[in-house]
Motif scaffolding. Structure first.
Motif, short mmCIF file in Angstrom:
data_model
loop_
_atom_site.label_atom_id
_atom_site.label_comp_id
_atom_site.label_asym_id
_atom_site.label_seq_id
_atom_site.Cartn_x
_atom_site.Cartn_y
_atom_site.Cartn_z
N ALA A 112 0.75 -1.50 -0.17
CA ALA A 112 0.13 -0.34 -0.07
C ALA A 112 0.95 1.18 -0.18
CB ALA A 112 -1.06 0.02 1.62
N VAL A 113 2.23 1.01 0.69
CA VAL A 113 2.67 2.44 0.69
C VAL A 113 3.66 2.45 -0.79
CG1 VAL A 113 5.35 3.28 1.81
CG2 VAL A 113 3.05 2.06 3.02
N MET A 114 4.40 1.15 -1.27
CA MET A 114 5.00 1.45 -2.18
C MET A 114 3.87 1.99 -3.45
SD MET A 114 7.47 -0.80 -2.70
CE MET A 114 9.00 -2.11 -1.28
N GLN A 115 2.28 1.88 -3.34
CA GLN A 115 1.79 2.01 -4.56
C GLN A 115 0.86 3.82 -3.98
OE1 GLN A 115 -1.86 -0.11 -3.78
NE2 GLN A 115 -0.58 -2.20 -4.73
N LEU A 135 4.19 -0.24 12.69
CA LEU A 135 3.82 1.20 13.22
C LEU A 135 3.84 2.90 12.92
CD1 LEU A 135 4.07 -0.42 16.91
CD2 LEU A 135 1.97 0.10 14.82
N PRO A 136 5.52 3.30 12.62
CA PRO A 136 5.31 4.49 12.04
C PRO A 136 5.36 4.43 10.55
CG PRO A 136 7.02 3.84 13.55
CD PRO A 136 6.47 2.43 13.18
N ILE A 137 4.64 3.52 9.89
CA ILE A 137 4.30 3.62 9.03
C ILE A 137 3.00 3.91 8.88
CG2 ILE A 137 4.28 3.00 6.47
CD1 ILE A 137 6.70 1.34 7.08
N LEU A 138 1.80 3.15 9.40
CA LEU A 138 0.91 3.08 9.25
C LEU A 138 0.27 4.33 9.68
CD1 LEU A 138 -1.19 1.20 9.79
CD2 LEU A 138 -0.89 0.70 12.38
N PHE A 139 1.20 5.26 10.87
CA PHE A 139 0.31 7.06 11.48
C PHE A 139 0.88 7.48 9.72
CE2 PHE A 139 0.56 4.15 15.52
CZ PHE A 139 -0.45 4.27 15.78
N SER A 140 1.28 7.41 8.74
CA SER A 140 1.64 8.27 7.96
C SER A 140 0.70 8.45 7.06
CB SER A 140 3.27 8.01 7.56
OG SER A 140 2.78 6.76 6.59
N GLY A 141 -0.74 7.82 7.68
CA GLY A 141 -1.68 7.67 6.34
C GLY A 141 -2.15 8.97 5.43
N ARG A 142 -2.32 10.47 6.75
CA ARG A 142 -2.12 11.29 6.09
C ARG A 142 -1.80 11.61 5.42
NH1 ARG A 142 -7.79 12.32 8.61
NH2 ARG A 142 -7.51 11.60 10.38
N ALA A 143 -0.75 11.82 5.38
CA ALA A 143 0.43 12.60 4.97
C ALA A 143 0.34 11.21 3.20
CB ALA A 143 2.17 11.92 5.23
N LEU A 144 0.76 10.14 3.37
CA LEU A 144 0.16 9.28 2.16
C LEU A 144 -0.87 10.32 1.21
CD1 LEU A 144 1.24 6.18 3.19
CD2 LEU A 144 2.93 7.27 1.59
N ASP A 145 -2.20 10.55 1.88
CA ASP A 145 -3.08 10.86 1.23
C ASP A 145 -2.81 12.64 0.45
OD1 ASP A 145 -4.79 9.11 2.04
OD2 ASP A 145 -5.59 10.34 4.12
N ALA A 146 -1.79 13.35 1.55
CA ALA A 146 -1.20 14.39 0.55
C ALA A 146 -0.49 13.58 -0.89
CB ALA A 146 -0.55 14.91 1.42
N PHE A 147 -0.27 13.14 -1.04
CA PHE A 147 1.02 12.20 -1.73
C PHE A 147 0.61 12.21 -3.26
CE2 PHE A 147 5.05 11.51 0.79
CZ PHE A 147 5.67 12.00 -0.16
N ALA A 148 -0.47 11.79 -2.93
CA ALA A 148 -1.80 11.22 -4.19
C ALA A 148 -1.89 12.54 -4.91
CB ALA A 148 -3.32 11.10 -3.76
N SER A 158 -9.74 4.98 -1.20
CA SER A 158 -7.99 5.39 -1.07
C SER A 158 -7.73 6.40 -0.25
CB SER A 158 -7.98 6.16 -2.30
OG SER A 158 -8.28 5.17 -3.41
N ARG A 159 -8.51 5.99 1.04
CA ARG A 159 -7.89 7.53 1.65
C ARG A 159 -6.83 6.07 2.92
NH1 ARG A 159 -13.15 8.49 5.14
NH2 ARG A 159 -13.61 6.41 4.29
N HIS A 160 -5.39 6.56 2.34
CA HIS A 160 -4.07 5.77 3.43
C HIS A 160 -4.84 5.25 4.97
CE1 HIS A 160 -3.18 6.65 -0.55
NE2 HIS A 160 -2.47 5.72 -0.42
N TRP A 161 -5.44 6.45 5.86
CA TRP A 161 -5.63 6.23 7.16
C TRP A 161 -6.54 5.03 7.74
CZ3 TRP A 161 -10.33 6.92 9.79
CH2 TRP A 161 -11.35 8.41 9.59
N VAL A 162 -7.42 4.63 6.40
CA VAL A 162 -8.18 3.56 6.36
C VAL A 162 -8.08 2.68 6.08
CG1 VAL A 162 -11.01 2.84 5.93
CG2 VAL A 162 -9.83 5.46 6.80
N LEU A 163 -6.32 2.61 4.77
CA LEU A 163 -6.76 1.59 4.21
C LEU A 163 -6.22 1.17 4.73
CD1 LEU A 163 -6.22 0.33 1.02
CD2 LEU A 163 -4.32 2.07 0.46
N LEU A 164 -4.47 1.84 5.23
CA LEU A 164 -3.49 0.66 5.49
C LEU A 164 -3.76 -0.26 6.39
CD1 LEU A 164 -0.78 4.21 5.64
CD2 LEU A 164 -0.74 2.23 4.36
N PRO A 165 -4.48 0.60 8.54
CA PRO A 165 -4.85 -0.78 9.10
C PRO A 165 -5.59 -1.57 9.07
CG PRO A 165 -5.83 2.07 9.48
CD PRO A 165 -4.98 1.82 8.54
#
Length: 337
Positions: A84-87, A211-224, A279-286
């Motif tokens: 999910a992070v690489m995508q 765990l640190p990656i898990l809490f990066s969901g909102r930043a990954l949303d910005a990457f989109a 596609s919201r990553h803060w939901v998608l990742l967990p």
């Protein structure tokens, strides 16, 4: 999806994972029921003072089957998270640790350390191999003219093929007798013979890097929305990208050193979750971690049960499931260049 529906979905997936953990332990030559599994877990965790299960059945559950099932869950959760992070980072729906060459690089590093007689340092070798493969993939992508979804995949396939060829050469040159077959089986993905120390290593890597990656969901949303848009929202693009790439390389290295190169989990699980939640990553990742854990438990259970007493490498089953889904995703995004 509103908050109530999302909460219900999280509870359902957590319940599915817990049920999968217990039920998967009951599969095997010895006829063991779910109640015995609960009693054994409760006894070893100190919840109950005495275990009514016999010592032999306790050993089968606690020493043989449970470490493997726990490891399968952790490997599945880690691979789904990395995918999910690489995508998100590459903005490429086809990215995962296997297709971008990380798994093959980690396999090469692990095999090299193993054949050099440093078996205890295999996780380190796998991490170095995964990091080198990632760096080479990014370098080739830039040499091809810059990062696009197609170029990233082509570069990953190239690096993966090179690493696989180097691994095969090392095995062909150095391994003999039964070790040749054991290494090849491990390379195709196998959790056979996993013990608690290896299970705890995977869980520790998941806690340290996951765990640190898990809490990066909102930043990954910005990457989109692209690097410029993410920077305008206050995201430190370069620092976060390297932290996430380093974290996924570390996690992939440890996962491969224990379970081998298991492909397609990181590709298919995030897409299945996206179909449900968006596609919201803060939901998608967990949710991807929960579903990936359950998926891996049952594919590994199938690998050891379908043709018992013979055991299939679990990578064969994930490839049989993942390849058609990969084709479907490829057709869906065929207009991407």
């Amino acid at each position: 999806m509103n908050q109530r529906t999302l909460g219900t979905l999280c509870l359902a997936m957590a319940a599915l994972l817990l049920a999968s953990l217990v039920l998967a332990v009951t599969f095997g030559p010895a006829d063991i029921g779910p109640t015995e599994v609960w009693q054994t877990i409760g006894y070893h965790l100190g919840v109950v003072a005495e275990n009514p299960v016999s010592r032999l059945r306790d050993a089968i559950i606690w020493e043989l089957r449970l470490p493997r099932v726990v490891t399968a869950a952790a490997v599945g959760a880690g691979l789904a998270l990395c995918g999910a992070v690489m995508q998100a980072l590459t903005r490429n729906p086809l990215a995962d640790p296997y297709l971008l060459g990380l798994s093959s690089g980690a396999s090469l590093g692990a095999v090299a350390f193993l054949l050099l007689g440093a078996a205890l340092l295999m996780p380190l070798g796998a991490f170095l191999g995964a990091g080198a493969a990632m760096a080479l993939t990014l370098l080739v992508t830039q040499l091809l003219g810059g990062a696009t979804p197609t170029r990233a995949i082509l570069a990953g396939i190239c690096i993966s093929a090179l690493a696989a060829a180097a691994t095969s050469f090392l095995i062909f040159w150095s391994a003999t007798g039964d070790s040749y077959r054991e290494i090849l089986s491990w390379l195709m993905g196998s959790l056979s013979g996993v013990v608690w120390s290896e299970a705890l290593l995977v869980l520790a890597a998941l806690a340290l890097a996951g765990l640190p990656i898990l809490f990066s969901g909102r930043a990954l949303d910005a990457f989109a929305f692209g690097d410029t848009a993410a920077a305008s929202l206050g995201v430190d693009i370069a620092r976060l990208r390297w932290l996430l790439l380093g974290g996924t390389a570390l996690l992939t290295g440890v996962l491969v050193s224990i379970g081998g190169a298991i492909g397609f989990v990181g590709l298919i699980v995030p897409h299945v979750v996206r179909l449900i939640t968006g596609s919201r990553h803060w939901v998608l990742l967990p949710l991807a971690m929960l579903l990936g854990a359950s998926f891996m438990i049952w594919t590994d259970t199938a690998a050891r049960s379908l043709f018992a007493p013979r055991e299939l490498p679990v990578g064969i089953i994930t490839a049989l499931i993942g390849a058609p889904i990969f084709l479907a995703v490829l057709l869906r995004y065929r207009r991407i260049t």
